[in-house]
Design a protein around this motif. Sequence first.
Motif, PDB file in Angstrom:
ATOM      1  N   ALA A 104      39.833  63.662  90.625  1.00 20.19           N
ATOM      2  CA  ALA A 104      38.870  63.057  89.705  1.00 20.19           C
ATOM      3  C   ALA A 104      39.566  62.171  88.680  1.00 20.19           C
ATOM      4  O   ALA A 104      39.039  61.135  88.278  1.00 20.19           O
ATOM      5  N   ALA A 105      40.784  62.560  88.274  1.00 20.45           N
ATOM      6  CA  ALA A 105      41.533  61.752  87.310  1.00 20.45           C
ATOM      7  C   ALA A 105      41.929  60.404  87.917  1.00 20.45           C
ATOM      8  O   ALA A 105      42.060  59.414  87.202  1.00 20.45           O
ATOM      9  N   ARG A 106      42.088  60.360  89.242  1.00 22.65           N
ATOM     10  CA  ARG A 106      42.482  59.117  89.914  1.00 22.65           C
ATOM     11  C   ARG A 106      41.294  58.286  90.394  1.00 22.65           C
ATOM     12  O   ARG A 106      41.451  57.120  90.709  1.00 22.65           O
ATOM     13  N   ASP A 107      40.106  58.905  90.470  1.00 25.67           N
ATOM     14  CA  ASP A 107      38.939  58.221  91.030  1.00 25.67           C
ATOM     15  C   ASP A 107      37.795  58.276  90.022  1.00 25.67           C
ATOM     16  O   ASP A 107      37.160  59.304  89.831  1.00 25.67           O
ATOM     17  N   GLU A 108      37.521  57.135  89.391  1.00 25.82           N
ATOM     18  CA  GLU A 108      36.511  57.065  88.342  1.00 25.82           C
ATOM     19  C   GLU A 108      35.119  57.436  88.863  1.00 25.82           C
ATOM     20  O   GLU A 108      34.345  58.096  88.173  1.00 25.82           O
ATOM     21  N   ARG A 109      34.785  57.000  90.077  1.00 29.79           N
ATOM     22  CA  ARG A 109      33.468  57.324  90.645  1.00 29.79           C
ATOM     23  C   ARG A 109      33.325  58.821  90.888  1.00 29.79           C
ATOM     24  O   ARG A 109      32.277  59.402  90.605  1.00 29.79           O
ATOM     25  N   LEU A 110      34.364  59.440  91.410  1.00 32.77           N
ATOM     26  CA  LEU A 110      34.334  60.881  91.627  1.00 32.77           C
ATOM     27  C   LEU A 110      34.202  61.606  90.297  1.00 32.77           C
ATOM     28  O   LEU A 110      33.425  62.549  90.159  1.00 32.77           O
ATOM     29  N   SER A 111      34.959  61.161  89.314  1.00 36.63           N
ATOM     30  CA  SER A 111      34.902  61.769  87.990  1.00 36.63           C
ATOM     31  C   SER A 111      33.492  61.681  87.407  1.00 36.63           C
ATOM     32  O   SER A 111      32.960  62.662  86.869  1.00 36.63           O
ATOM     33  N   ALA A 112      32.863  60.515  87.530  1.00 34.62           N
ATOM     34  CA  ALA A 112      31.505  60.328  87.002  1.00 34.62           C
ATOM     35  C   ALA A 112      30.501  61.202  87.757  1.00 34.62           C
ATOM     36  O   ALA A 112      29.608  61.803  87.145  1.00 34.62           O
ATOM     37  N   ALA A 113      30.658  61.291  89.070  1.00 34.63           N
ATOM     38  CA  ALA A 113      29.750  62.124  89.860  1.00 34.63           C
ATOM     39  C   ALA A 113      29.884  63.596  89.480  1.00 34.63           C
ATOM     40  O   ALA A 113      28.882  64.296  89.312  1.00 34.63           O
ATOM     41  N   LEU A 114      31.115  64.061  89.331  1.00 33.87           N
ATOM     42  CA  LEU A 114      31.327  65.456  88.951  1.00 33.87           C
ATOM     43  C   LEU A 114      30.784  65.742  87.553  1.00 33.87           C
ATOM     44  O   LEU A 114      30.238  66.815  87.294  1.00 33.87           O
ATOM     45  N   ALA A 115      30.911  64.776  86.649  1.00 31.68           N
ATOM     46  CA  ALA A 115      30.429  64.966  85.284  1.00 31.68           C
ATOM     47  C   ALA A 115      28.908  65.070  85.242  1.00 31.68           C
ATOM     48  O   ALA A 115      28.346  65.694  84.343  1.00 31.68           O
ATOM     49  N   THR A 116      28.235  64.486  86.224  1.00 27.06           N
ATOM     50  CA  THR A 116      26.771  64.502  86.277  1.00 27.06           C
ATOM     51  C   THR A 116      26.233  65.814  86.839  1.00 27.06           C
ATOM     52  O   THR A 116      25.134  66.229  86.508  1.00 27.06           O
ATOM     53  N   LEU A 117      27.018  66.473  87.673  1.00 27.76           N
ATOM     54  CA  LEU A 117      26.554  67.690  88.347  1.00 27.76           C
ATOM     55  C   LEU A 117      26.361  68.859  87.390  1.00 27.76           C
ATOM     56  O   LEU A 117      27.181  69.097  86.517  1.00 27.76           O
ATOM     57  N   ASP A 118      25.261  69.585  87.612  1.00 22.19           N
ATOM     58  CA  ASP A 118      25.052  70.868  86.947  1.00 22.19           C
ATOM     59  C   ASP A 118      25.225  71.916  88.040  1.00 22.19           C
ATOM     60  O   ASP A 118      24.349  72.097  88.882  1.00 22.19           O
ATOM     61  N   VAL A 119      26.351  72.569  88.070  1.00 18.55           N
ATOM     62  CA  VAL A 119      26.672  73.495  89.159  1.00 18.55           C
ATOM     63  C   VAL A 119      26.181  74.915  88.919  1.00 18.55           C
ATOM     64  O   VAL A 119      26.408  75.784  89.740  1.00 18.55           O
ATOM     65  N   THR A 120      25.472  75.144  87.817  1.00 19.29           N
ATOM     66  CA  THR A 120      25.012  76.505  87.533  1.00 19.29           C
ATOM     67  C   THR A 120      24.072  77.027  88.612  1.00 19.29           C
ATOM     68  O   THR A 120      24.022  78.217  88.857  1.00 19.29           O
ATOM     69  N   GLY A 121      23.309  76.133  89.285  1.00 23.08           N
ATOM     70  CA  GLY A 121      22.380  76.580  90.312  1.00 23.08           C
ATOM     71  C   GLY A 121      22.930  76.503  91.717  1.00 23.08           C
ATOM     72  O   GLY A 121      22.266  76.917  92.664  1.00 23.08           O
TER      73      GLY A 121
END
Length: 122
Positions: free
Chosen positions: A24-41
């Motif tokens: 994620a540190a190397r891939d801005e799109r991956l980082s943004a996608a992960l930041a959007t996810l709510d993994v609680t469910g």
Amino acid sequence: MSNTTDAHDLNRQALALAELVELAARDERLSAALATLDVTGLEGHMDPAGLRAALAEAVLDEQRESRTAEAERRAGAAGVTLAHRCRCGCSGINHDDRITDDGRIPCAAVGCACMDLEFAPA
């Protein structure tokens, strides 16, 4: 499960998370996608099959929310509630969970041919 197995599983999880952090540190799109996810469910593994299942559930949830908002808008415009009857005679609640591509909310009641939710006048 033994403590050794638990520790091994936790170590594998930590290594996988460390790898994900690095990617994620190397891939801005991956980082943004992960930041959007709510993994609680989310349940299960985050492999391609698990991610596809989570995506399908998220899309269905969004469709249901859109349908509910549209049905509530229609009910409000007619001065009724969602439980009020459509012109087909079925409750507005009985109509499909999704909006069609052309903006209709067909009835989901078995045997009803209603193609769009239209509340009967109050």
